[in-house]
Each structure stands twice: as C-alpha cells, then as structure tokens.
Design a protein around this motif. Structure first.
Motif: not given
Length: 329
Positions: A192-206
């Motif tokens: 679940h951590v791996i499934s969520l982390l990419p979304w945050l890593l992409f959206i946060f910087p944007y």
C-alpha cells in the motif's frame, strides 16, 4: 521564522513517529526500537516493527500530508476557508469506488492494490465535477457557501448509498465497508505504501511549483487575469491535482475527514499565506495530526482500537463549526 516553524513541525513528527512505534499491545522500549531498526532484535520484534507498525505509520504520514495539501489547494483555488476534500464529498466519492471494487472483487483472487488509486481517482473526479456543476451559476459563478453546502449534500448522499450497499453485502464483505466508514487506516503493508508513494512524489512537486499561481488566484480572478494568469486553465489543473491527492490517499485509508481543513489552517496561522511555505507546512501539519490521531486511537483503549477518523472528527468538527460561524458568504 518560517524555516523555524517547518523545523519544529519536522521535530514533532519525528517525536510522534518514535512514540507510535512503541504503541501497541506489545510495547517496545526506545532501545529495542533502535536496536531493531539497526537490524538487531529478535524475529518477533522485526515482525511487529517492520511488518505491522512501520507500514501503518508511514501510510498515516503520507495520507495526512496528502489530504492536507489537497485541502490547501482547494482553499486557495476557491478562496474558501471551509474547502476540504472530506467536507466537499471528494473523499467520499473516491471511497465509494474503492469500496465497490473491494466488496465485489472475487475474494479468492488477490486484489490488485495498484489499481485502487486509479479507481479512486475516477470516483473523485466524477464527484468533483457533479459538485462544481451543481454549485455553478452563470451570472455569479461558484459562491463559497453554495460549494460547501453542495459538497455536504453529496457526501451525505454517497454515505447513504454506502449504507444501502452494506445491507446487501455478506458479513465478510461488510467488514470492508465498515472499516472504511469508520475511518480506520486499512492499508497497513508495504504494498500500500508503494501504491501511494508515486502519486505523492509526482503531484507534490508540481503543486509546489505552482505555488505562485496559487498566491495570485487567492487575490481573485480579475487580478489574476490582469497579471497574465490563464485562470480557468490553471484552476482546472490545480483542482485535478487536489482530487488526485485526495483520491490516492483514500485508496489506502478510510473515510478520514477534517485533515484537509485543520492542517492548512494551522499552517497558515503559523507561517502565513505564501503558498511556497504554506504547502510544505500544511503537509507537515497534516502528517503530524493524522499520525497523532492514529497513535491515540491505538493506545487509549488497548487492546481495543478507536479508528483515526473518529479521533480526527472529534478534533475537527468543533473547528469546522467555528469557521462556519465566521464565514459571511
């Protein structure tokens, strides 16, 4: 001063992180925690810390940060102090898609965890679009209070649909819905951590890159247009980012509300309205609030557990009523 506040938030998160690792039916002393983290300790301590507690703690941090930043975006774009993905019904709409999938997905097959954020995103976008269309008037645009009331109505309608759904589910499937409605963090493994982390890593910087746009939008459409901002285009992008954050978080957590309301307000009081600093401060505040709520829920009535969503609601409902009383429009 701003960097000092961010540093204090970070230190508080580190402190509650270690306290949370020690919270549970089997307490671990600080020495045992450090020894286990350094690849020492017994196999039982490894199991408790790395397979049960750490994934849940990390999920709490990520979800709290994601919901708070989502709320911060919504408040900036709508110029509405009451905007929050939970209050507006976005998290409820996202959760409905997740619950429907988990409830009717064949139990003998392994649930594809990585598809849940996409399903949640679809539910969030549909809900946000319906709320926006119902709130919009051609002459007046979207009034803040109309947006809030429409969102509350949508959230109530979707919650009622979930209740009807629960009456038709077998007992083992009902547990999925009950856990989500209670606001208990159910994504408690590293998948679940791996499934969520990419979304945050992409959206946060944007979103952080768009902090200046958020600053301009908060002054009103006319000024933003005068400064050369393509208001509708930028608003749509930021709204999609807010929905994406909320939906991805909901896919691994329960129906947790008010984090997106309290986190940005707490950060704004301490650090000001500049989104360059406000966005990371809101993320820290949301992460701290949710991990604190989850830790309290796991420790206050041991061995029983109070879902984090209930603890957050106890903290957030009075504050929401206070803000609603102060809102003129």
């Amino acid at each position: 001063m701003r960097w000092f506040v961010l540093s204090m938030f970070f230190l508080l998160i580190v402190l509650i992180f270690f306290i949370s690792m020690n919270t549970g039916e089997t307490p671990l002393s600080p020495n045992e925690i450090i020894y286990t983290l350094l690849d020492g300790g017994t196999s039982f301590q490894h199991l408790i810390l790395f397979e049960f507690r750490l994934p849940r703690i990390v999920i709490s941090l990520l979800v709290g940060a994601g919901l708070a930043v989502s709320g911060c975006i919504l408040q900036g774009v709508s110029r509405n102090a009451l905007a929050d993905p939970g209050i507006l019904g976005i998290t409820t709409g996202s959760g409905l898609m997740v619950v429907l999938f988990l409830a009717f997905f064949p139990s003998e097959l392994e649930t594809p965890i990585y598809i849940l954020p996409f399903l949640s995103l679809i539910g969030g976008i549909i809900t946000a679009a319906i709320i926006y269309l119902l709130s919009y008037k051609k002459q007046e645009g979207v009034l803040p209070i109309r947006l809030i009331l429409t969102g509350i109505a949508m959230a109530a309608a979707i919650s009622a649909l979930m209740t009807v759904l629960s009456l038709r589910l077998p007992p083992q499937k009902y547990d999925v819905l009950a856990v989500w409605l209670a606001g208990r963090i159910w994504g408690t493994n590293w998948q679940h951590v791996i499934s969520l982390l990419p979304w945050l890593l992409f959206i946060f910087p944007y979103v952080w890159y768009k902090s200046k746009v958020l600053n301009v939008l908060s002054f009103g459409d006319n000024l933003a247009i005068g400064l050369g901002v393509k208001v509708e285009k930028e608003r749509l992008k930021l709204l999609l980012a807010a929905v994406g954050l909320a939906a991805s978080c909901v896919s691994v957590s329960g129906g947790i509300g008010f984090i997106g309301l309290i986190g940005p307000h707490l950060a704004r009081r301490l650090i000001g309205a500049d989104h360059f600093f406000l966005l990371p401060a809101a993320a820290f505040a949301g992460a701290f609030l949710l991990i604190l709520a989850d830790t309290i829920g796991r420790s206050i009535l041991q061995p029983a557990e109070i879902p984090a969503g209930i603890i957050v609601a106890i903290m957030g409902a009075p504050y929401f009523l206070y803000l609603l009383a102060k809102t003129d429009k």
